[in-house]
Write a protein that holds these residues in place. Structure first.
Motif, PDB file in Angstrom:
ATOM      1  N   UNK A  67     -76.250 -20.434 -34.557  1.00 44.93           N
ATOM      2  CA  UNK A  67     -77.092 -21.507 -34.027  1.00 44.93           C
ATOM      3  C   UNK A  67     -76.872 -21.684 -32.521  1.00 44.93           C
ATOM      4  N   UNK A  68     -75.610 -21.715 -32.096  1.00 44.84           N
ATOM      5  CA  UNK A  68     -75.300 -21.870 -30.672  1.00 44.84           C
ATOM      6  C   UNK A  68     -75.832 -20.677 -29.877  1.00 44.84           C
ATOM      7  N   UNK A  69     -75.719 -19.475 -30.433  1.00 45.54           N
ATOM      8  CA  UNK A  69     -76.283 -18.297 -29.769  1.00 45.54           C
ATOM      9  C   UNK A  69     -77.774 -18.479 -29.545  1.00 45.54           C
ATOM     10  N   UNK A  70     -78.480 -18.896 -30.576  1.00 49.56           N
ATOM     11  CA  UNK A  70     -79.931 -19.096 -30.459  1.00 49.56           C
ATOM     12  C   UNK A  70     -80.298 -20.151 -29.432  1.00 49.56           C
ATOM     13  N   UNK A  71     -79.630 -21.299 -29.471  1.00 49.71           N
ATOM     14  CA  UNK A  71     -79.911 -22.374 -28.507  1.00 49.71           C
ATOM     15  C   UNK A  71     -79.610 -21.901 -27.085  1.00 49.71           C
ATOM     16  N   UNK A  72     -78.505 -21.198 -26.898  1.00 51.45           N
ATOM     17  CA  UNK A  72     -78.136 -20.719 -25.560  1.00 51.45           C
ATOM     18  C   UNK A  72     -79.141 -19.694 -25.042  1.00 51.45           C
ATOM     19  N   UNK A  73     -79.636 -18.831 -25.915  1.00 52.73           N
ATOM     20  CA  UNK A  73     -80.653 -17.855 -25.500  1.00 52.73           C
ATOM     21  C   UNK A  73     -81.937 -18.570 -25.095  1.00 52.73           C
ATOM     22  N   UNK A  74     -82.341 -19.556 -25.883  1.00 52.88           N
ATOM     23  CA  UNK A  74     -83.547 -20.337 -25.541  1.00 52.88           C
ATOM     24  C   UNK A  74     -83.351 -21.038 -24.200  1.00 52.88           C
ATOM     25  N   UNK A  78     -85.510 -20.467 -20.884  1.00 52.02           N
ATOM     26  CA  UNK A  78     -86.257 -21.638 -20.435  1.00 52.02           C
ATOM     27  C   UNK A  78     -85.858 -22.036 -19.021  1.00 52.02           C
ATOM     28  N   UNK A  79     -84.552 -22.090 -18.769  1.00 49.03           N
ATOM     29  CA  UNK A  79     -84.052 -22.560 -17.478  1.00 49.03           C
ATOM     30  C   UNK A  79     -84.085 -21.475 -16.405  1.00 49.03           C
ATOM     31  N   UNK A  80     -84.036 -20.232 -16.828  1.00 46.71           N
ATOM     32  CA  UNK A  80     -84.120 -19.136 -15.871  1.00 46.71           C
ATOM     33  C   UNK A  80     -82.768 -18.671 -15.369  1.00 46.71           C
ATOM     34  N   UNK A  82     -81.906 -18.372 -12.308  1.00 50.92           N
ATOM     35  CA  UNK A  82     -81.519 -18.940 -11.022  1.00 50.92           C
ATOM     36  C   UNK A  82     -80.916 -20.337 -11.117  1.00 50.92           C
ATOM     37  N   UNK A  83     -80.873 -20.922 -12.318  1.00 52.91           N
ATOM     38  CA  UNK A  83     -80.276 -22.253 -12.461  1.00 52.91           C
ATOM     39  C   UNK A  83     -78.880 -22.127 -13.061  1.00 52.91           C
ATOM     40  N   UNK A  84     -78.028 -23.114 -12.775  1.00 49.20           N
ATOM     41  CA  UNK A  84     -76.670 -23.085 -13.318  1.00 49.20           C
ATOM     42  C   UNK A  84     -76.689 -23.202 -14.841  1.00 49.20           C
ATOM     43  N   UNK A  85     -77.621 -24.004 -15.382  1.00 47.06           N
ATOM     44  CA  UNK A  85     -77.713 -24.163 -16.840  1.00 47.06           C
ATOM     45  C   UNK A  85     -78.113 -22.830 -17.475  1.00 47.06           C
ATOM     46  N   UNK A  86     -79.086 -22.139 -16.884  1.00 50.13           N
ATOM     47  CA  UNK A  86     -79.529 -20.862 -17.438  1.00 50.13           C
ATOM     48  C   UNK A  86     -78.506 -19.765 -17.260  1.00 50.13           C
ATOM     49  N   UNK A  87     -77.970 -19.696 -16.054  1.00 50.13           N
ATOM     50  CA  UNK A  87     -77.007 -18.657 -15.737  1.00 50.13           C
ATOM     51  C   UNK A  87     -76.007 -19.240 -14.744  1.00 50.13           C
ATOM     52  N   UNK A  88     -74.776 -19.352 -15.043  1.00 54.24           N
ATOM     53  CA  UNK A  88     -74.002 -18.672 -16.073  1.00 54.24           C
ATOM     54  C   UNK A  88     -73.789 -19.461 -17.360  1.00 54.24           C
ATOM     55  N   UNK A  89     -74.099 -20.763 -17.401  1.00 50.59           N
ATOM     56  CA  UNK A  89     -73.705 -21.583 -18.552  1.00 50.59           C
ATOM     57  C   UNK A  89     -74.293 -21.072 -19.873  1.00 50.59           C
TER      58      UNK A  89
END
Length: 182
Positions: A67-74, A78-80, A82-89
């Protein structure tokens, strides 16, 4: 070791390094912890004879990691990038959660063929080589992302095997003569 890896990732991110070069260090540390504490933390899952409670814990942990893998991939898509939430978090969370799911699945599914043995023997070399393959192949005029991914995997495995084979030829006999670990 985990704190060092988290600090390393934070410093690499702050300095603007691309994630594939440092993001997989979390999974590397996860593998080290798994190897070190495998019998103590998951011995019943490996040896069988799980109680209902142990079995329930296993399936809950497996479900949560998927579940966490799926949410993190989404979140990553979604965030891209270039954002801290998308990458690397999100990207690194997905990597670690996926790594945990794979480890848990391997308790139930035994893979004992020659291909899995070969990949296991040269896994460290794959770890070292794959970022270079990504970098080299991304500079070529390959239009398809799928083709780029497949080429990266195939060339990484072939290169890693060749490196492993050469290192075994050069250092293999010296290592066995030194009786490392005895």
């Amino acid at each position: 070791m985990g704190i060092f890896s988290a600090l390393f990732i934070l410093l690499a991110y702050v300095n603007g390094l691309d994630n594939p070069w440092y993001g997989s260090s979390l999974c590397f540390v996860l593998g080290l912890y798994y190897y070190r504490y495998e019998k103590r933390t998951c011995g019943k899952w490996i040896l069988g004879g799980m109680s209902r409670f142990d079995s329930l814990k296993y399936y809950i942990l497996l479900s949560v990691s998927i579940f966490i893998t799926g949410i993190a991939i989404i979140l990553f898509f979604t965030m891209g990038n270039d954002s801290f939430i998308g990458n690397p978090a999100a990207r690194n969370t997905a990597s670690v959660a996926f790594g945990i799911a794979v480890i848990l699945l391997l308790y139930k599914v035994k893979i004992g063929n020659r291909a899995s043995y070969l990949l296991g023997k040269c896994s460290y070399e794959i770890f070292l080589v794959h970022p270079y393959m990504i970098y080299i192949l991304s500079k070529m005029a390959i239009q398809s992302e799928a083709a780029l991914g497949i080429l990266t995997i195939v060339l990484s495995v072939i290169s890693a095997y060749l490196i492993h084979f050469l290192m075994e030829k050069v250092f293999g006999s010296a290592r066995s003569e030194n009786h490392i670990g005895s």
